[in-house]
Scaffold this motif. Structure first.
Motif, mmCIF file in Angstrom:
data_model
loop_
_atom_site.group_PDB
_atom_site.id
_atom_site.type_symbol
_atom_site.label_atom_id
_atom_site.label_comp_id
_atom_site.label_asym_id
_atom_site.label_seq_id
_atom_site.Cartn_x
_atom_site.Cartn_y
_atom_site.Cartn_z
ATOM 1 N N HIS A 179 42.997 43.323 28.928
ATOM 2 C CA HIS A 179 43.382 41.948 29.300
ATOM 3 C C HIS A 179 42.198 40.986 29.431
ATOM 4 O O HIS A 179 42.388 39.851 29.837
ATOM 5 C CB HIS A 179 44.141 41.970 30.628
ATOM 6 C CG HIS A 179 45.489 42.605 30.534
ATOM 7 N ND1 HIS A 179 46.632 41.876 30.357
ATOM 8 C CD2 HIS A 179 45.870 43.902 30.572
ATOM 9 C CE1 HIS A 179 47.675 42.709 30.308
ATOM 10 N NE2 HIS A 179 47.233 43.949 30.429
ATOM 11 N N ARG A 194 39.843 40.989 31.740
ATOM 12 C CA ARG A 194 39.827 40.587 33.151
ATOM 13 C C ARG A 194 38.588 41.135 33.849
ATOM 14 O O ARG A 194 37.907 42.026 33.332
ATOM 15 C CB ARG A 194 41.050 41.169 33.863
ATOM 16 C CG ARG A 194 42.319 40.443 33.572
ATOM 17 C CD ARG A 194 43.492 41.178 34.186
ATOM 18 N NE ARG A 194 44.709 40.393 34.069
ATOM 19 C CZ ARG A 194 45.927 40.901 34.135
ATOM 20 N NH1 ARG A 194 46.106 42.192 34.299
ATOM 21 N NH2 ARG A 194 46.971 40.112 34.037
ATOM 22 N N SER A 246 37.360 43.063 37.441
ATOM 23 C CA SER A 246 37.917 43.882 38.509
ATOM 24 C C SER A 246 36.942 43.903 39.677
ATOM 25 O O SER A 246 35.767 44.228 39.511
ATOM 26 C CB SER A 246 38.121 45.297 37.967
ATOM 27 O OG SER A 246 38.765 46.076 38.906
ATOM 28 N N HIS A 274 35.228 42.983 29.785
ATOM 29 C CA HIS A 274 35.697 43.166 31.159
ATOM 30 C C HIS A 274 34.481 43.181 32.078
ATOM 31 O O HIS A 274 33.334 43.245 31.596
ATOM 32 C CB HIS A 274 36.462 44.481 31.290
ATOM 33 C CG HIS A 274 35.597 45.674 31.029
ATOM 34 N ND1 HIS A 274 35.367 46.142 29.762
ATOM 35 C CD2 HIS A 274 34.878 46.448 31.860
ATOM 36 C CE1 HIS A 274 34.549 47.177 29.824
ATOM 37 N NE2 HIS A 274 34.236 47.371 31.091
ATOM 38 N N THR A 327 36.240 34.092 41.999
ATOM 39 C CA THR A 327 37.209 33.497 41.054
ATOM 40 C C THR A 327 37.167 31.973 41.081
ATOM 41 O O THR A 327 37.444 31.320 40.075
ATOM 42 C CB THR A 327 38.661 33.978 41.312
ATOM 43 O OG1 THR A 327 38.882 34.010 42.718
ATOM 44 C CG2 THR A 327 38.917 35.332 40.740
ATOM 45 N N ASN A 366 36.009 31.081 35.130
ATOM 46 C CA ASN A 366 37.304 30.889 34.491
ATOM 47 C C ASN A 366 37.764 32.219 33.878
ATOM 48 O O ASN A 366 38.059 32.312 32.707
ATOM 49 C CB ASN A 366 37.149 29.804 33.410
ATOM 50 C CG ASN A 366 38.496 29.341 32.945
ATOM 51 O OD1 ASN A 366 39.502 29.573 33.609
ATOM 52 N ND2 ASN A 366 38.530 28.708 31.770
ATOM 53 N N ILE A 367 37.705 33.239 34.718
ATOM 54 C CA ILE A 367 38.057 34.593 34.257
ATOM 55 C C ILE A 367 39.088 35.122 35.241
ATOM 56 O O ILE A 367 38.967 34.912 36.453
ATOM 57 C CB ILE A 367 36.808 35.511 34.271
ATOM 58 C CG1 ILE A 367 35.764 34.989 33.271
ATOM 59 C CG2 ILE A 367 37.171 36.962 33.956
ATOM 60 C CD1 ILE A 367 34.370 35.531 33.499
ATOM 61 N N ASP A 368 40.086 35.795 34.712
ATOM 62 C CA ASP A 368 41.134 36.366 35.565
ATOM 63 C C ASP A 368 40.538 37.578 36.305
ATOM 64 O O ASP A 368 40.175 38.573 35.676
ATOM 65 C CB ASP A 368 42.292 36.783 34.644
ATOM 66 C CG ASP A 368 43.524 37.166 35.419
ATOM 67 O OD1 ASP A 368 43.500 37.043 36.666
ATOM 68 O OD2 ASP A 368 44.509 37.591 34.781
ATOM 69 N N ALA A 369 40.390 37.465 37.606
ATOM 70 C CA ALA A 369 39.781 38.571 38.357
ATOM 71 C C ALA A 369 40.793 39.155 39.342
ATOM 72 O O ALA A 369 41.531 38.424 39.993
ATOM 73 C CB ALA A 369 38.552 38.061 39.108
ATOM 74 N N ARG A 370 40.855 40.472 39.421
ATOM 75 C CA ARG A 370 41.820 41.147 40.295
ATOM 76 C C ARG A 370 41.097 42.038 41.296
ATOM 77 O O ARG A 370 40.112 42.699 40.957
ATOM 78 C CB ARG A 370 42.768 42.021 39.464
ATOM 79 C CG ARG A 370 43.540 41.272 38.405
ATOM 80 C CD ARG A 370 44.414 40.189 39.030
ATOM 81 N NE ARG A 370 45.028 39.349 38.027
ATOM 82 C CZ ARG A 370 46.267 39.523 37.583
ATOM 83 N NH1 ARG A 370 46.998 40.503 38.027
ATOM 84 N NH2 ARG A 370 46.754 38.690 36.681
#
Ligand code: F6P
Length: 319
Positions: free
Chosen positions: A160, A162, A164, A215, A235, A239-243
């Motif tokens: 994805h 993303r 982590s 990633h 975050t 501009n990165i989807d971080a979980r």
């Protein structure tokens, strides 16, 4: 000593059972009577003590947790609690005690030594935060669990594109984060021993994505603060989807690695032999492969040395 007891105290760790087994079997081998205390110092103060035999520790070397159970016991911090604990040992003619636990547990052992009970501490904690030992019992297993979790996270994060952010345990010590971070190729490792600023972490992440990374893994030791706050702060800058993944008590369970079982077996036997030799008030450990017994007071008042070389290596390799 003719008769000893063993207890596990504080947060449990994988390999505590292997250590209990080693203490019980070595004590019997050397002709001692051996007792187990249930629920750590709480059980000692409340007289929950039973005699052990060879079979009482059968089939436990491979099990996580502790068959003796454990507790964090406030009463043991009072002189009254300490005296009751010592009396409960003396009334059974138990003159030695092996305490398996972290630094809080060592403080109790120190107090009992001052009251005339011969004590030995074994470093049982996943945190690796005890001085005068290179490794604590449970650390290797906990690091393995974190590495395994990060391997899994990597798969889905790279699918994805993303980032982590993984929060790991360790209390005030960054060793779990550092070792797991290096072993899993994390991009940033945030630990209490090395100051950091979130801007740099975010800049690094942005730069790496621009340079083709698919990633990003950031390992956060709980000792630097809440993973949630740090994740938010990162975050808001990229501009990165971080979980966020908080591994929590998963890190304290499961079957111990062979390293933890061997360390527990060696230290359990060593503690018994030290007691037989008349030693007391010591914390046992392993330094450069050698078993050592260090004054317990020194152990609890000395901060564990941090491995800066390892940190710098992780940094060099994670570009
Ligand atoms: O000391 C072991 C440890 O797992 C730490 O890493 C952590 O901060 C703490 O115990 C958690 O304690 P509890 O199990 O009481 O929540």
């Amino acid at each position: 000593v003719k008769s000893i007891a063993v207890l596990t105290s504080g947060g449990d760790s994988q390999g505590m059972n292997a250590a209990v087994r080693a203490v019980v079997r070595s004590a019997i081998y050397y002709g001692l009577d051996v007792y187990a205390v249930q629920r750590g110092y709480y059980g000692l103060i409340h007289d929950d003590i039973r005699k052990m035999d060879l079979r009482s520790v059968g089939d436990i070397i491979q099990r996580g947790g502790t068959i003796l159970q454990t507790a964090r016991c406030k009463e043991m911090m009072t002189l009254e609690g300490q005296k009751t604990a010592a009396d409960n040992l003396r009334k059974r003619d138990i003159d030695g005690l092996v305490v398996i636990g972290g630094d809080g547990s060592y403080q109790g052992a120190d107090k009992l030594a001052q009251l005339g009970i011969k004590t030995m501490g074994l470093p049982g904690t996943i945190d690796n935060d005890i001085s005068y030992t290179d490794y604590t019992i449970g650390f290797d297993t906990a690091v393995g669990i974190v590495v395994d979790a990060i391997n899994k996270l990597r798969d889905t994060m790279s699918s994805h594109e993303r980032a982590s952010i993984v929060e790991v345990m360790g209390r005030h010590c960054g060793d779990i984060a550092l070792h797991a971070g290096l072993a899993s190729g994390a991009e940033s490792i945030l630990i209490p021993e090395v100051p950091f600023n979130v801007e740099d972490v975010a800049d690094r992440m942005k730069e790496n994505f621009v340079n083709g990374k698919r990633h990003s893994i950031v390992v956060v030791a709980e000792g630097v603060g809440s993973g949630e706050e740090i994740a938010k702060s990162i975050t808001s800058r990229v501009n990165i989807d971080a979980r966020l993944t908080v591994l929590g008590h998963i890190q304290r369970g499961g079957t111990p690695t062979h390293k933890d079982r061997i360390l527990a077996s060696q230290l359990g036997d060593f503690a018994v032999r030290q007691l037989i030799a008349g030693d007391s008030g010591k914390g046992c450990g392993v330094i450069n492969g050698q078993l050592v017994a260090t004054d317990i007071h020194k152990v609890i008042t000395t901060k564990k040395e941090f491995n800066m070389d390892m940190y710098e290596l992780a940094l060099r390799l994670s570009q």
